[in-house]
Motif scaffolding. Structure first.
Motif, PDB file in Angstrom:
ATOM      1  N   PRO A  18       0.825  -1.215   0.000  1.00 57.52           N
ATOM      2  CA  PRO A  18       0.000   0.000   0.000  1.00 57.52           C
ATOM      3  C   PRO A  18       0.858   1.262   0.000  1.00 57.52           C
ATOM      4  CG  PRO A  18      -0.763  -1.585   1.641  1.00 57.52           C
ATOM      5  CD  PRO A  18       0.567  -2.078   1.164  1.00 57.52           C
ATOM      6  N   GLY A  19       0.383   2.279  -0.682  1.00 54.85           N
ATOM      7  CA  GLY A  19       1.095   3.549  -0.743  1.00 54.85           C
ATOM      8  C   GLY A  19       0.755   4.292  -2.012  1.00 54.85           C
ATOM      9  N   MET A  20       1.361   5.464  -2.195  1.00 52.70           N
ATOM     10  CA  MET A  20       1.034   6.296  -3.342  1.00 52.70           C
ATOM     11  C   MET A  20       1.383   5.650  -4.690  1.00 52.70           C
ATOM     12  SD  MET A  20      -0.692   8.770  -2.277  1.00 52.70           S
ATOM     13  CE  MET A  20      -0.837   9.554  -3.875  1.00 52.70           C
ATOM     14  N   PRO A  21       2.509   4.937  -4.826  1.00 56.68           N
ATOM     15  CA  PRO A  21       2.743   4.269  -6.118  1.00 56.68           C
ATOM     16  C   PRO A  21       1.618   3.314  -6.483  1.00 56.68           C
ATOM     17  CG  PRO A  21       4.779   4.350  -4.865  1.00 56.68           C
ATOM     18  CD  PRO A  21       3.685   4.812  -3.945  1.00 56.68           C
ATOM     19  N   ALA A  22       1.138   2.562  -5.487  1.00 56.10           N
ATOM     20  CA  ALA A  22       0.027   1.644  -5.744  1.00 56.10           C
ATOM     21  C   ALA A  22      -1.246   2.404  -6.087  1.00 56.10           C
ATOM     22  CB  ALA A  22      -0.204   0.761  -4.518  1.00 56.10           C
ATOM     23  N   ALA A  23      -1.442   3.563  -5.465  1.00 48.25           N
ATOM     24  CA  ALA A  23      -2.634   4.373  -5.738  1.00 48.25           C
ATOM     25  C   ALA A  23      -2.643   4.843  -7.191  1.00 48.25           C
ATOM     26  CB  ALA A  23      -2.682   5.562  -4.792  1.00 48.25           C
ATOM     27  N   TYR A  24      -1.497   5.321  -7.674  1.00 47.39           N
ATOM     28  CA  TYR A  24      -1.423   5.775  -9.063  1.00 47.39           C
ATOM     29  C   TYR A  24      -1.671   4.623 -10.028  1.00 47.39           C
ATOM     30  CZ  TYR A  24       0.244  10.444  -7.892  1.00 47.39           C
ATOM     31  OH  TYR A  24       0.329  11.728  -7.429  1.00 47.39           O
ATOM     32  N   ARG A  25      -1.064   3.473  -9.738  1.00 51.47           N
ATOM     33  CA  ARG A  25      -1.251   2.326 -10.639  1.00 51.47           C
ATOM     34  C   ARG A  25      -2.712   1.881 -10.662  1.00 51.47           C
ATOM     35  NH1 ARG A  25       3.808   0.725  -8.323  1.00 51.47           N
ATOM     36  NH2 ARG A  25       2.698  -0.525  -6.759  1.00 51.47           N
ATOM     37  N   ALA A  79       1.647  18.431   8.616  1.00 54.45           N
ATOM     38  CA  ALA A  79       3.011  18.074   9.001  1.00 54.45           C
ATOM     39  C   ALA A  79       3.098  17.847  10.509  1.00 54.45           C
ATOM     40  CB  ALA A  79       3.984  19.170   8.568  1.00 54.45           C
ATOM     41  N   ALA A  80       2.425  18.702  11.280  1.00 50.48           N
ATOM     42  CA  ALA A  80       2.422  18.547  12.732  1.00 50.48           C
ATOM     43  C   ALA A  80       1.738  17.252  13.149  1.00 50.48           C
ATOM     44  CB  ALA A  80       1.733  19.745  13.381  1.00 50.48           C
ATOM     45  N   MET A  81       0.640  16.911  12.482  1.00 50.28           N
ATOM     46  CA  MET A  81      -0.074  15.672  12.782  1.00 50.28           C
ATOM     47  C   MET A  81       0.798  14.457  12.486  1.00 50.28           C
ATOM     48  SD  MET A  81      -3.754  14.352  11.288  1.00 50.28           S
ATOM     49  CE  MET A  81      -3.102  13.842   9.703  1.00 50.28           C
ATOM     50  N   THR A  82       1.506  14.516  11.360  1.00 48.88           N
ATOM     51  CA  THR A  82       2.385  13.411  10.990  1.00 48.88           C
ATOM     52  C   THR A  82       3.453  13.194  12.053  1.00 48.88           C
ATOM     53  OG1 THR A  82       2.018  13.833   8.640  1.00 48.88           O
ATOM     54  CG2 THR A  82       3.982  12.589   9.220  1.00 48.88           C
ATOM     55  N   ALA A  83       4.021  14.284  12.556  1.00 52.75           N
ATOM     56  CA  ALA A  83       5.046  14.177  13.595  1.00 52.75           C
ATOM     57  C   ALA A  83       4.449  13.734  14.928  1.00 52.75           C
ATOM     58  CB  ALA A  83       5.755  15.517  13.760  1.00 52.75           C
ATOM     59  N   PRO A  92       3.589   7.711   8.535  1.00 51.52           N
ATOM     60  CA  PRO A  92       4.526   7.635   7.408  1.00 51.52           C
ATOM     61  C   PRO A  92       4.822   9.027   6.855  1.00 51.52           C
ATOM     62  CG  PRO A  92       2.839   5.964   7.190  1.00 51.52           C
ATOM     63  CD  PRO A  92       2.416   6.828   8.350  1.00 51.52           C
ATOM     64  N   GLU A  93       6.000   9.187   6.297  1.00 53.90           N
ATOM     65  CA  GLU A  93       6.431  10.494   5.814  1.00 53.90           C
ATOM     66  C   GLU A  93       5.464  11.095   4.802  1.00 53.90           C
ATOM     67  OE1 GLU A  93      10.271  12.448   3.440  1.00 53.90           O
ATOM     68  OE2 GLU A  93      10.402  10.449   4.336  1.00 53.90           O
ATOM     69  N   ASP A  94       4.885  10.232   3.955  1.00 55.38           N
ATOM     70  CA  ASP A  94       3.967  10.747   2.947  1.00 55.38           C
ATOM     71  C   ASP A  94       2.504  10.647   3.380  1.00 55.38           C
ATOM     72  OD1 ASP A  94       3.593   8.017   2.760  1.00 55.38           O
ATOM     73  OD2 ASP A  94       3.582   7.966   0.569  1.00 55.38           O
ATOM     74  N   PRO A 148       0.611  12.887   4.793  1.00 48.31           N
ATOM     75  CA  PRO A 148      -0.190  14.033   4.339  1.00 48.31           C
ATOM     76  C   PRO A 148      -0.665  13.893   2.899  1.00 48.31           C
ATOM     77  CG  PRO A 148       1.688  14.803   5.601  1.00 48.31           C
ATOM     78  CD  PRO A 148       1.889  13.331   5.384  1.00 48.31           C
ATOM     79  N   LEU A 149       0.197  13.390   2.022  1.00 46.18           N
ATOM     80  CA  LEU A 149      -0.198  13.228   0.617  1.00 46.18           C
ATOM     81  C   LEU A 149      -1.257  12.134   0.487  1.00 46.18           C
ATOM     82  CD1 LEU A 149       0.144  14.014  -2.315  1.00 46.18           C
ATOM     83  CD2 LEU A 149       2.047  12.383  -2.478  1.00 46.18           C
ATOM     84  N   GLN A 150      -1.114  11.037   1.242  1.00 36.15           N
ATOM     85  CA  GLN A 150      -2.108   9.971   1.180  1.00 36.15           C
ATOM     86  C   GLN A 150      -3.475  10.469   1.668  1.00 36.15           C
ATOM     87  OE1 GLN A 150      -1.111   5.982   2.398  1.00 36.15           O
ATOM     88  NE2 GLN A 150       1.078   6.457   2.490  1.00 36.15           N
ATOM     89  N   ILE A 151      -3.478  11.208   2.775  1.00 34.31           N
ATOM     90  CA  ILE A 151      -4.724  11.762   3.306  1.00 34.31           C
ATOM     91  C   ILE A 151      -5.321  12.752   2.309  1.00 34.31           C
ATOM     92  CG2 ILE A 151      -5.668  13.255   5.117  1.00 34.31           C
ATOM     93  CD1 ILE A 151      -3.601  11.970   7.026  1.00 34.31           C
ATOM     94  N   PHE A 152      -4.466  13.608   1.773  1.00 36.40           N
ATOM     95  CA  PHE A 152      -4.898  14.596   0.791  1.00 36.40           C
ATOM     96  C   PHE A 152      -5.544  13.910  -0.406  1.00 36.40           C
ATOM     97  CE2 PHE A 152      -3.232  19.167   0.587  1.00 36.40           C
ATOM     98  CZ  PHE A 152      -4.362  19.630  -0.071  1.00 36.40           C
ATOM     99  N   ALA A 153      -4.892  12.865  -0.919  1.00 33.04           N
ATOM    100  CA  ALA A 153      -5.385  12.177  -2.112  1.00 33.04           C
ATOM    101  C   ALA A 153      -6.749  11.538  -1.872  1.00 33.04           C
ATOM    102  CB  ALA A 153      -4.376  11.124  -2.554  1.00 33.04           C
ATOM    103  N   LEU A 154      -6.888  10.841  -0.754  1.00 30.76           N
ATOM    104  CA  LEU A 154      -8.166  10.194  -0.457  1.00 30.76           C
ATOM    105  C   LEU A 154      -9.273  11.228  -0.253  1.00 30.76           C
ATOM    106  CD1 LEU A 154      -7.373   7.149   1.850  1.00 30.76           C
ATOM    107  CD2 LEU A 154      -8.826   7.153  -0.178  1.00 30.76           C
ATOM    108  N   ALA A 155      -8.967  12.265   0.502  1.00 26.33           N
ATOM    109  CA  ALA A 155      -9.973  13.292   0.782  1.00 26.33           C
ATOM    110  C   ALA A 155     -10.373  14.028  -0.486  1.00 26.33           C
ATOM    111  CB  ALA A 155      -9.437  14.277   1.811  1.00 26.33           C
TER     112      ALA A 155
END
Length: 377
Positions: free
Chosen positions: A129-136, A324-328, A333-335, A337-344
């Motif tokens: 699972p992750g952004m590469p899988a999401a794009y594919r 970024a604060a929530m992630t810390a 995972p480092e990405d 924010p991007l995963q949350i952003f993409a789903l939302a």
């Protein structure tokens, strides 16, 4: 392109240094280190002239033309979302109220105007699972799904639910529960579920931003719903959009070493943009940030940076700062924010795709040619 000193810029603008730094932070004035003295900065003369002209009540025609595609034209009519007096509204409902209890599924029902919350559940999950899988995953759907032309809304909403479900299957744990719970499970951070829920609601839609425009242009061609989401994902991946929160890494590290005040002051003195502060649609501060920050205690460097950044630049933290604060805070995972952003935001892209399909219009702007003079015999 011409560059001028801070003294020259301040003389033209008639403002204080703090205002100059705030305009740099907002991206209104370009800046770079002075090659003769790296401790000082130079400022783009055209940007300074444009702001000075605006303050005098007139703007050069070339500046107006250059800005029409950035925070200006084209403007499209929409009934989906808008920002009014610092409040983000989804079909007239205040998102900061929705963020208290609503789920992404409920927001999708509101934005898509469906009779019930869509089912984003699914048992399938990709190997990694992750952004590469999401794009594919979404790319494969886009290549095989039916176009939107000639198909009724209920059928398109079914396509929409399947697209988001597929995206969730590429990022979150399998199951039939709400997406925020499945993301928290995937990351083994159940304590983060409430913050993730809030983030998903607050990020679901944001008017005609870059990725939404990309999705809407794609939908205007009659392409499948999944193709519109793929276009949105492509635009979202840029560092000025969905990946913006990662630009805070250097500032946070410097704040840990030298203190937040020193870190912010150094960035501003060098003419660097203060990452994740300010937003053009929210002159008084991006209210999505405090709405998300209420869900957890920001780590100390972030709390200190929020105070120092506002004190020195006049800008407040935006939603990218909060992500970024929530992630810390939850060691996501480092990405994340991007995963949350993409789903939302996939929910918002689809709302715009459905609205664009109803217009039956193709979005096709014209270009203003600025190249060599045509040679026509």
């Amino acid at each position: 392109m011409s560059w001028i000193t801070a003294e020259q810029a301040l003389a033209q603008l008639g403002t204080k240094p703090q205002t100059l730094y705030a305009n740099v932070s907002r991206g209104r004035i370009g800046a770079r280190p002075d090659p003769d003295d790296p401790r000082r900065s130079l400022y783009r003369q055209e940007d300074v002239e444009r702001l000075a002209a605006r303050q005098r009540g007139r703007r050069p025609a070339r500046a107006v033309a250059a800005e029409t595609i950035a925070w200006g034209e084209p403007m499209l009519e929409t009934a989906i979302a808008t920002v009014v007096d610092g409040h983000l509204l989804y079909r007239g409902q205040d998102t900061f109220v929705l963020a208290v209890k609503a789920t992404l599924e409920e927001v999708a029902s509101l934005l898509w105007q469906s009779s019930a919350p869509p089912d984003f559940g699914g048992k399938a999950q990709v190997r990694q699972p992750g952004m590469p899988a999401a794009y594919r995953t979404i790319a494969e759907l886009a290549a095989t799904d039916m176009p939107t032309t000639g198909r009724i809304r209920n059928v398109l909403i079914a396509d929409a639910a399947r697209t988001v479900s597929s995206l969730a299957g590429a990022l979150a744990a399998p199951g039939n529960g709400p997406i925020h719970m499945r993301l928290a499970e995937q990351w083994n951070r159940p304590e983060a579920a409430e913050a993730i829920r809030r983030a998903l609601v607050l990020l679901a839609e944001h008017e005609l931003n870059a990725s939404t425009f990309a999705a809407r242009v794609t939908a205007s061609t009659g392409a499948p719903i999944s193709a519109a989401v793929l276009a949105g994902l492509a635009a979202l991946s840029g560092p000025l959009h969905g990946n913006a929160s990662q630009s805070m890494a250097g500032l946070v590290e410097e704040a840990r070493r030298r203190g937040a005040g020193a870190a912010v002051a150094t960035h501003l003195r060098q003419g660097q943009t203060l990452a994740c502060f300010g937003h053009r649609l929210y002159p008084e501060g991006d209210a999505r940030a405090p709405a998300l920050l209420q869900a957890f205690a920001p780590p100390r460097p972030f709390a200190e940076l929020a105070r120092a950044g506002e004190a020195l630049s006049g800008e407040r933290p935006n939603i990218d700062f909060a992500l970024a604060a929530m992630t810390a805070a939850f060691t996501l995972p480092e990405d994340a924010p991007l995963q949350i952003f993409a789903l939302a935001r996939s929910v918002g892209w689809i709302a715009h795709a459905l609205e664009q399909v109803e217009t039956g219009a193709l979005i096709r702007p014209r270009a203003r040619y600025m190249g060599p003079k045509p040679k026509i015999n």
